[in-house]
Design an enzyme around this catalytic site. Structure first.
Site, PDB file in Angstrom:
ATOM      1  N   VAL A   1       0.451  -1.429   0.036  1.00  0.00           N
ATOM      2  CA  VAL A   1      -0.014  -0.166  -0.114  1.00  0.00           C
ATOM      3  C   VAL A   1       1.251   1.611  -0.052  1.00  0.00           C
ATOM      4  O   VAL A   1       0.616   2.541  -0.541  1.00  0.00           O
ATOM      5  CB  VAL A   1      -0.922  -0.352   1.141  1.00  0.00           C
ATOM      6  CG1 VAL A   1      -1.861   0.988   0.986  1.00  0.00           C
ATOM      7  CG2 VAL A   1      -1.769  -1.577   1.392  1.00  0.00           C
ATOM      8  N   ASP A   2       2.264   0.835   1.019  1.00  0.00           N
ATOM      9  CA  ASP A   2       2.854   2.670   1.004  1.00  0.00           C
ATOM     10  C   ASP A   2       3.194   2.040  -0.850  1.00  0.00           C
ATOM     11  O   ASP A   2       3.679   3.754  -0.801  1.00  0.00           O
ATOM     12  CB  ASP A   2       3.648   1.797   1.159  1.00  0.00           C
ATOM     13  CG  ASP A   2       3.441   2.310   3.333  1.00  0.00           C
ATOM     14  OD1 ASP A   2       2.888   3.262   2.938  1.00  0.00           O
ATOM     15  OD2 ASP A   2       4.543   1.960   3.805  1.00  0.00           O
TER      16      ASP A   2
END
Length: 397
Positions: A168-169
């Protein structure tokens, strides 16, 4: 000339997503000024895998190349004066504070765009700047769990498993990078800056364009199998299989070729739509038993000879030794003044005329404070006064 040469980016972000996005801009030639507290950004003190360096840990090193460091206390009057003067000549400002924090620090879009209407202001949050979850912690694992993706793989009845990377980062970083570039293009055409909002929840949700459309448009529910099938929306066999000496991956095979390669006649003649969709567990188990007879090399040689899509399951060591990785020059190497020879993934996009480059490694805290503020018009007496009041840190290499 680099693509973004002449553009100045103020990177006021922490951890992974924001610094990664800013680093991408730096890889394309922008002058990225990392604005961090006098004591250093949080990531300097928290390394993934406890991978410590000499003076810079590996996590910080990997996310902050092609940047200069300005150590400044944003909570002090002197620190705010410093930022306001830099913003007046900046092109992009990036922050990934929790919703509301930028306003309390006086670095919100309204404040900074009033100083510089041409500014591209990139705001990165976990869930959005407002709404019912705006104050929830925006952390990678929590967003993976909330995205729905974990329930598309693994065994039925077992706890869902997270991805093996900070997915997600990384996706949020690329969304911010794309947003900044698009807004810069708009400004080139109109002369007007704007605010770009990116949040982790939307980033991880929207990359599931196909999967979520299968659910929302096709109305096909997520139904995990008892066997460790790799994705609920792809026919079996699809996943990783143990061999005599390791693991291989098989993706969407033709059944006659699979039967010949693995010498398993029960696979021949199976209807892929019936066996693949409605008898997933039985099909997966049949392939698992057949693959286990061979070494990884033997299984892959046989499968590839029959046109079955398959490949090795690599460790990081295997990945670095792969000849295609070497051919692509996927990794870059450079010398860092405190960390020595550094080998790390490079910039993945190739430009025929304007290649990316590593111009400098990750900086020490406040290493470039004097250089940056001197160019902004701060004299030695003013710098000394700001240092005395704790508004800035004047680090040394």
């Amino acid at each position: 000339m680099s693509i973004l040469e002449g553009y100045t980016v103020l990177d006021c972000s922490i951890a992974m997503a924001g610094p990664f996005a800013a680093q991408r801009l730096g890889d394309l030639g922008a002058d990225v000024i990392k604005i961090e507290p006098v004591g250093g950004e949080w990531q300097r003190h928290q390394a993934a895998g406890d991978a410590r360096g000499n003076r810079i840990n590996v996590s910080f090193l990997s996310l902050n190349r092609n940047k200069r460091s300005l150590a400044v206390d944003l909570k002090s009057p002197g620190g705010r004066r410093v930022i306001e003067r830099l913003v007046a000549g900046a092109d992009v400002f990036i922050q990934n504070y929790r919703a509301g924090v930028a306003g309390r620090l006086g670095v919100d879009y309204e404040t900074l765009s009033a100083i510089n209407p041409r500014l591209i202001y990139v705001s990165m949050t976990g869930y959005g700047e407002d709404g019912p979850h705006a104050q929830w912690p925006g952390q990678d694992l929590l967003l993976q769990a909330m995205s729905g993706a974990m329930l598309s793989s693994g065994r039925k009845g077992e706890p869902p498993q997270a991805a093996g990377q900070y997915l997600v980062d990384a996706i949020t970083a690329y969304s911010a990078f794309e947003g900044a570039l698009a807004a810069l293009l708009h400004r080139e055409r109109t002369g007007v800056g704007q605010k770009v909002e990116v949040n982790m929840l939307d980033a991880i949700t929207t990359i599931q364009m196909q999967e979520l459309s299968v659910y929302t448009v096709g109305h096909v529910p997520q139904e995990r199998s008892a066997e460790p099938h790799a994705h609920v929306y792809i026919r079996s066999p699809y996943g990783t299989f143990a061999t005599r000496d390791g693991y291989i991956a098989i993706a969407m095979p033709n059944f006659p070729g699979l039967a010949r390669a693995l010498e398993e006649p029960r696979l021949d003649g199976l209807d892929p739509d019936i066996a693949g969709w409605h008898q997933r567990d039985e099909t997966f188990a049949l392939v698992r038993g057949a693959v286990a007879k061979y070494t990884s090399r033997e299984a892959l040689d046989r499968l590839l000879a029959e046109g079955v899509w398959s490949g090795p399951v690599y460790s990081y060591a295997d990945l670095l030794a792969d000849p295609q990785i070497a051919h692509n020059r996927t990794f870059v190497e450079y010398d860092h003044p405190t960390e020595g020879r550094v080998k790390t993934p490079g910039f993945p996009i190739r430009f025929s005329r304007t290649p990316s480059a590593v111009r400098r490694g990750a900086p020490l805290t406040g290493e470039h404070t004097d250089e940056i503020l001197g160019a902004a018009g701060f004299g030695e007496a003013e710098l000394a006064a700001l240092e005395a009041e704790g508004a800035i840190g004047r680090g040394r290499p």
